[in-house]
Write a protein that holds these residues in place. Sequence first.
Motif, short mmCIF file in Angstrom:
data_model
loop_
_atom_site.label_atom_id
_atom_site.label_comp_id
_atom_site.label_asym_id
_atom_site.label_seq_id
_atom_site.Cartn_x
_atom_site.Cartn_y
_atom_site.Cartn_z
N GLN A 114 -7.24 -8.00 -3.95
CA GLN A 114 -6.19 -6.99 -3.82
C GLN A 114 -6.48 -5.81 -4.75
O GLN A 114 -6.66 -5.99 -5.94
CB GLN A 114 -4.83 -7.59 -4.20
CG GLN A 114 -3.69 -6.60 -4.32
CD GLN A 114 -3.33 -5.95 -2.99
OE1 GLN A 114 -3.32 -6.61 -1.97
NE2 GLN A 114 -3.05 -4.67 -3.00
N SER A 115 -6.53 -4.63 -4.17
CA SER A 115 -6.68 -3.41 -4.97
C SER A 115 -5.48 -2.52 -4.73
O SER A 115 -5.25 -2.07 -3.60
CB SER A 115 -7.96 -2.66 -4.58
OG SER A 115 -7.97 -1.38 -5.19
N TYR A 116 -4.72 -2.28 -5.77
CA TYR A 116 -3.57 -1.38 -5.66
C TYR A 116 -4.00 0.02 -5.27
O TYR A 116 -3.34 0.67 -4.47
CB TYR A 116 -2.79 -1.33 -6.97
CG TYR A 116 -1.94 -2.54 -7.23
CD1 TYR A 116 -0.77 -2.77 -6.52
CD2 TYR A 116 -2.30 -3.47 -8.20
CE1 TYR A 116 0.01 -3.89 -6.75
CE2 TYR A 116 -1.53 -4.59 -8.45
CZ TYR A 116 -0.37 -4.79 -7.72
OH TYR A 116 0.39 -5.90 -7.97
N ILE A 117 -5.10 0.49 -5.84
CA ILE A 117 -5.47 1.89 -5.64
C ILE A 117 -6.00 2.16 -4.23
O ILE A 117 -6.03 3.30 -3.79
CB ILE A 117 -6.44 2.41 -6.72
CG1 ILE A 117 -7.79 1.72 -6.63
CG2 ILE A 117 -5.83 2.26 -8.10
CD1 ILE A 117 -8.83 2.36 -7.53
N SER A 118 -6.36 1.12 -3.49
CA SER A 118 -6.82 1.33 -2.11
C SER A 118 -5.77 2.02 -1.26
O SER A 118 -6.12 2.74 -0.32
CB SER A 118 -7.18 -0.02 -1.46
OG SER A 118 -8.31 -0.58 -2.08
N GLY A 119 -4.50 1.83 -1.58
CA GLY A 119 -3.43 2.45 -0.83
C GLY A 119 -3.42 3.96 -0.90
O GLY A 119 -2.80 4.62 -0.07
N ALA A 120 -4.12 4.52 -1.86
CA ALA A 120 -4.20 5.98 -2.01
C ALA A 120 -5.55 6.54 -1.58
O ALA A 120 -5.75 7.74 -1.60
CB ALA A 120 -3.93 6.37 -3.47
#
Length: 147
Positions: A114-120
């Motif tokens: 899971q990468s939080y920053i992938s959403g941006a």
Amino acid sequence: MAKPIYILNGPNLNLLGTREPEVYGTETLADLEQRCIRKAGTLGLAVEFRQSNAESELVDWIQEARANGAGLIVNAGAYSHTSIAMLDALLACDIPVVEVHLSNIFRREPFRHQSYISGAAKGVICGFGGLGYELAIEAMASAISDA
């Protein structure tokens, strides 16, 4: 002069070349920086290459890139999996963002999947070692020209 592409590197990337070379390879961060400068130069682009172990400094640089950069390539290291602050800063950017990882995060421990920053990010490149940075620069050049 055209705005540079910011390339931001997170925690422990200063240890490249010596930290877990079987996972991250033997290139140093300085080697990667030179590789990025050369690749960007072939595309008529400049880079602003930085590394920090401090989340707050990375957030400050994301905000700086928002104002002064043409695009942003980020390898947030472990912060990819933990930093909502970096995600929020990236979501505030109106410049293209590409996420890059040296290793394939999906072949590693489950918490790294899971990468939080992938959403941006416009896109994510992982698992190709230092070549991933060059691929990210190519993707960024295309994103900038499409803008």
